[in-house]
Design an enzyme around this catalytic site. Structure first.
Site, short mmCIF file in Angstrom:
data_model
loop_
_atom_site.label_atom_id
_atom_site.label_comp_id
_atom_site.label_asym_id
_atom_site.label_seq_id
_atom_site.Cartn_x
_atom_site.Cartn_y
_atom_site.Cartn_z
CE LYS A 232 12.40 -7.27 23.21
NZ LYS A 232 12.89 -6.05 22.56
NE ARG B 209 8.12 3.60 23.57
CZ ARG B 209 8.83 3.87 22.48
NH1 ARG B 209 8.36 4.68 21.54
NH2 ARG B 209 10.01 3.31 22.30
#
Length: 510
Positions: free
Chosen positions: A282, A356
């Site tokens: 990020k 996920r």
């Protein structure tokens, strides 16, 4: 690790003039004709004089507005506090959520005050309970790592008195006890989210779960699976995401199994204690709030504990999927293939779509126990914030569960909005080398993530387990100014919705 300083909560119905409190809070409503004093226990003379002075004082009655005045001669309170309740209509009572927010806003802004009496229009048990909830949510602060007294926030209000005509009704004490339990659960969730990643990582989160469950040890069982067991049992999602960190992953299973349970509910929570994005790193600014990426796990833990403390006759199992997503020479790479729990393979196209992956392990494990309903909670996608902003969470999944979650959220005062899972998004998750890819269609990414999760929800007798997915990415962490009963940083959103959902399950099965 999770410290709670719960204020004392009491109720009175006697004359407000005799209520011993440093501050007495009354409500001011907003109308097209100007501010109005809503129903209060002030004397007619005092109420009339106050109402006439409101425009001169600059009072509007807008939500979150708080004005402090010297106490009136007829009151023991040293301060009269005017709390805005927002728009009001003559003859229409305030909603429970308006009362929650007004009470929470006043108590939050009165930090440093020892005792506060709330004389808001709470004529019924339900209204008084809403005021209590808001006040308890507002009486929160996090200062565990501050040492400089000059920067220390003021102490939260220590004693809350609710003035209500319902004070003598038998139903009020159970309603207030429920408010206390919700206050503890929401504030414990906030504290877990607020913990810095230097202190909260998978191992210490697991220890915190045990610590929080200790007072309920007769009802609640906590099992911690370390990295060796996870590796041995094939929890490839957790192992893969945690490979880049020196702090190995954990799966924490929390069980509440009352006798004669009317239903079996499974909760799965995303617990990424810090998300750097892994090798798909990020930007620096994107990491600043990533201590909050374990919010889903904190929610399902504390919702289960609240359900257990309430003694609801519903069996609940919570799965806390805990890992730290870091870049290193041992981290998973874009292009790697991992085998999740249950045997399905996943091609990792983006290591920043890690939540996920750990949730896949949790969903399969939860499905093996054949729950009646399976709900997962996660700070899953930035796309949630693009679609719904920072105050409205998304709920997706099987229509019946999705709508029931929305109804529970409405009842509890939390903002959730139902979103679809379009079937055409599944094709974007196709992989050339594995059963499924962890990243697909960019547009509608919140729904693509839900599409991925749905693949790991199991079946019972050939029928898909009823399931809903709650994406709380934005609402779980308040980067802006405090508002209502919501503080800055961790908010505790979704705890109340899950508790209300469990109550509704019990009610429907009665």
């Amino acid at each position: 690790m999770v410290k709670t300083n719960e204020p004392n909560l009491s109720v009175v119905s006697r004359d407000v003039q005799k209520v011993p409190a440093q501050a007495l809070v009354v409500g001011i409503g907003q109308t097209s004709g100007g501010p109005v004093l809503v129903e209060s226990p002030l004397s007619p003379k005092a109420a009339s004089a106050l109402a006439a002075s409101l425009p001169l004082l600059g009072v509007t009655g807008a939500a979150d507005e708080v004005h402090r005045l010297p106490g009136l001669p007829e009151l023991e309170a040293q301060m009269l506090v005017l709390a805005g309740v927002g728009r009001v209509t003559a003859g229409v009572p305030l909603s429970e959520e308006a009362l929650r927010r007004a009470a929470g806003s006043a108590v939050r802004q009165l930090a440093g005050t020892e005792t506060v009496a709330l004389a808001l229009p709470a004529a019924t048990v339900a209204d008084a309970a809403a005021v209590a909830e808001g006040a308890l949510f507002g009486a929160y602060s996090y200062s565990e790592h501050r040492t400089d007294k000059g920067t220390m926030p003021k102490d939260p209000v220590r004693s809350i008195v609710i003035v209500t005509p319902a004070a003598d009704e038998k139903a009020l004490e159970p309603a207030l006890e429920r408010a206390r339990i919700l206050g503890r659960a929401v504030n414990a969730t906030r504290t877990l989210v607020n913990h810095p990643p230097s202190h909260l990582y998978p191992e210490t989160f697991a220890a915190a779960a045990k610590d929080l469950a200790k007072p309920l040890s007769a009802k609640v069982k906590v099992t911690v699976m370390d990295e060796k067991k996870l590796e041995r049992d094939g929890f490839g999602g957790l192992i893969g995401v945690g490979k880049g960190s020196s702090r190995p992953p954990r799966m924490v299973k929390v069980e509440y199994s009352p006798a004669r349970a009317k239903a079996k509910l499974a909760l799965v929570g995303k617990g990424i204690t810090f998300d750097s994005g892994g090798l798909s790193l990020k930007p620096a600014a994107g990491m600043q709030t990533m201590k909050c990426d374990m919010g889903g796990a904190a929610v399902v833990l504390n919702a289960l504990l609240a359900i257990a403390e309430l003694g609801l006759p519903v069996r609940v199992t919570a799965w806390l999927c805990l890992a730290e997503n870091m870049p290193s020479g041992t981290a998973q790479r874009p292009g790697d293939v991992m085998t999740t729990y249950g045997g399905r393979t996943v091609e990792v196209l983006n290591t920043d779509a890690e939540g996920r992956l750990v949730m896949a392990d949790g969903l399969v494990a939860a499905s093996e126990e054949a729950p009646d309903v399976l709900i997962d909670v996660a700070t899953l996608t930035g796309a949630q914030m693009i679609a719904l902003g920072n105050r409205v969470s998304a709920v997706m999944g099987e229509e019946g569960v999705r709508d029931a979650v929305k109804a529970a959220a409405d009842r509890s005062g939390e903002l959730f909005w139902p979103m679809p899972i379009p079937e055409e998004l599944r094709a974007s998750l196709d992989s050339q080398v594995a059963d499924i890819a962890n990243h697909g269609e960019r547009f509608g990414g919140m729904m693509t993530a839900a599409t991925f999760l749905r693949e790991f929800v199991g079946e019972v007798d050939g029928v898909k387990i009823p399931w809903a997915h709650l994406d709380i990415a934005g609402p779980a962490f308040n980067e802006g100014a405090p508002y209502g009963y919501t503080p800055k940083e961790g908010t505790g959103v979704a705890v109340r919705t899950l508790v209300a959902y469990a109550e509704d399950v019990v009610s429907r099965s009665a």
